[in-house]
Design an enzyme around this catalytic site. Structure first.
Site, PDB file in Angstrom:
ATOM      1  N   LYS A  88    -113.031  13.824 -68.598  1.00  0.00           N
ATOM      2  CA  LYS A  88    -112.460  14.972 -67.874  1.00  0.00           C
ATOM      3  C   LYS A  88    -110.929  14.973 -67.742  1.00  0.00           C
ATOM      4  CE  LYS A  88    -116.672  16.125 -65.264  1.00  0.00           C
ATOM      5  NZ  LYS A  88    -117.080  17.464 -65.646  1.00  0.00           N
ATOM      6  N   ASP A 117    -119.230   4.920 -63.530  1.00  0.00           N
ATOM      7  CA  ASP A 117    -118.989   6.195 -64.216  1.00  0.00           C
ATOM      8  C   ASP A 117    -117.923   6.963 -63.440  1.00  0.00           C
ATOM      9  OD1 ASP A 117    -118.972   8.807 -65.110  1.00  0.00           O
ATOM     10  OD2 ASP A 117    -121.150   8.944 -65.357  1.00  0.00           O
ATOM     11  N   PHE A 160    -125.440  11.845 -62.073  1.00  0.00           N
ATOM     12  CA  PHE A 160    -125.300  12.621 -63.305  1.00  0.00           C
ATOM     13  C   PHE A 160    -124.448  11.814 -64.276  1.00  0.00           C
ATOM     14  CE2 PHE A 160    -123.509  15.603 -66.288  1.00  0.00           C
ATOM     15  CZ  PHE A 160    -124.606  16.379 -66.617  1.00  0.00           C
TER      16      PHE A 160
END
Ligand code: PLP
Length: 381
Positions: free
Chosen positions: A241, A212, A127
């Site tokens: 995040k 990532d 993702f």
């Protein structure tokens, strides 16, 4: 009443109004233990006083001037990230989210590779975001269908399968983009052999290894960055995040010679690295270093993973540090369990139909771990 919000999320079961550390309260005053952290965002818990004070102070000082002018905080944050990544000579582009940090990485790979060498290969099950490019990088074909045609230049190979990556590389490939632990894909850690093999493959074929770290970065897995478990150094690292502990900020770091592929005009954002978000990130990094959050996540993650493995109804536990999935016994619906847990005052989510994702604050206490496991035990029995 119909919602004034676009219909992109399922009905929201609860409305939160306040948080403190690992605790949340809803509109009715009911207390919850937060073992999800807004999808691995609030690593320092809610309303951390150092972050709150930094935000308040910055809000009174300077919010925004655009990237046409210099500001003080962003470069400081960039230097700290460079040190934590271990590159020491890298450069940072600030964005506002994980998807945007990955957009930057993808554009950088295209600029670095040049015309004809622009393809980014990522893994099935990955993702990387919901913008059109990062959606195509996301290795979940079911999510692509509605939005075809997606931007050209993305391919996928099997997770943890070096041979499949070797097979798919040709001269049009500029970069390989991987998560150290596939988060949204079900909390599936990479193997060390796979990451080492990808590093070698990138060196042999002249590709960028882009990692990532949007979900895994900044202590959550028990290292500052997930790739550090495997002893390899990537060329590009993205994060978001936890960097702002809830204030939107993302970052794309690249080795200096790779970063230098960009020249003024190649990439931009109005807000990226603006003083408010950067001051949150600076405070977050200060607290994270003072608290040695990677060590705390290793210790608490070990405790929590061992306790979860003993819960009746949990078939097995996987993850790194405090990014954990509890795979449930066959026949148990993870969505229902997450919903029942919420009713019982514990926030977790179903990361697959059969597994719960558990990602508490990196400052979670032993008592909170005991309480969370006790709630889950009650719910599962
Ligand atoms: N990359 C990874 C690994 C993620 O887990 C996420 C979000 O869950 C993203 C990228 C996208 O981040 P954002 O939602 O901030 O755009």
């Amino acid at each position: 009443m119909t919602s004034p919000l676009m219909n992109t999320y399922p009905p929201q079961p609860v409305t939160f109004v306040r948080g403190q550390g690992s605790e949340l309260w809803d509109v009715d005053g009911k207390r919850y233990l937060d073992f999800l952290c807004g999808l691995a965002v609030t690593g320092l818990g809610h309303a951390h006083p150092v972050v709150a004070d930094a935000l308040a102070e910055q809000a009174r000082t300077l919010l925004h001037v655009s990237n046409l002018y210099g500001t003080v905080v962003g470069p400081e944050v960039a230097a700290t990230l460079d040190r934590l990544i271990g590159g020491d000579t890298g450069k940072v582009f600030f964005a506002n989210s994980g998807g945007e940090a990955n957009e930057c990485a993808i554009k950088l790979a295209r600029k670095w590779g040049g015309r004809g060498k622009h393809v980014v290969v990522s893994a099935f099950g990955s993702f990387h975001g919901r913008t059109l490019a990062t959606l195509h990088a996301t290795g979940q074909p079911a999510k692509h269908e509605t939005f075809q045609p997606l931007p050209e230049g993305f391919r996928h190979a099997a997770w943890n399968d070096l041979e499949d990556f070797e097979r798919i590389i040709d001269p049009s490939v500029a970069a390989i983009l991987l998560e150290p632990v596939q988060g949204e894909g079900g909390v599936q850690p990479a193997t060390a052999e796979f990451f080492h093999g990808i590093r070698e493959l990138c060196d042999e074929r002249g590709l960028l290894f882009m990692v990532d770290e949007v979900q895994t970065g900044l202590g959550r897995t028990g290292e500052w960055f997930g790739f550090q478990h495997f002893g390899v150094q990537p060329d590009v690292v993205t994060m978001a995040k936890a960097l702002g502990n809830g204030v939107p900020i993302g970052a794309c770091w690249a080795r200096a010679d790779v970063a230098d592929a960009f020249v003024p005009g190649d990439h931009a954002t109005t807000y990226g690295g603006q003083p408010l978000a950067a001051s949150a990130a600076r405070a977050v990094l200060q607290v994270m270093e003072a608290e040695d959050v990677p060590a705390r996540a290793r210790r608490a993650g070990d405790l929590l993973q061992r306790a979860l493995a003993e819960v009746p109804g949990v078939a097995n536990v996987r993850g790194l540090g405090l990014l954990i999935a509890a795979e449930l016994d066959v026949g148990i619906d993870a969505k229902q369990v997450a919903s029942d847990a919420l009713d019982a005052g514990l926030v977790v989510n179903a990361v697959t139909t059969t597994a719960l994702r558990i990602a508490p604050s990196l400052l979670v206490s032993d008592d909170e771990i005991d309480e969370g496991v006790a709630i889950l035990t009650k719910v599962l029995s």
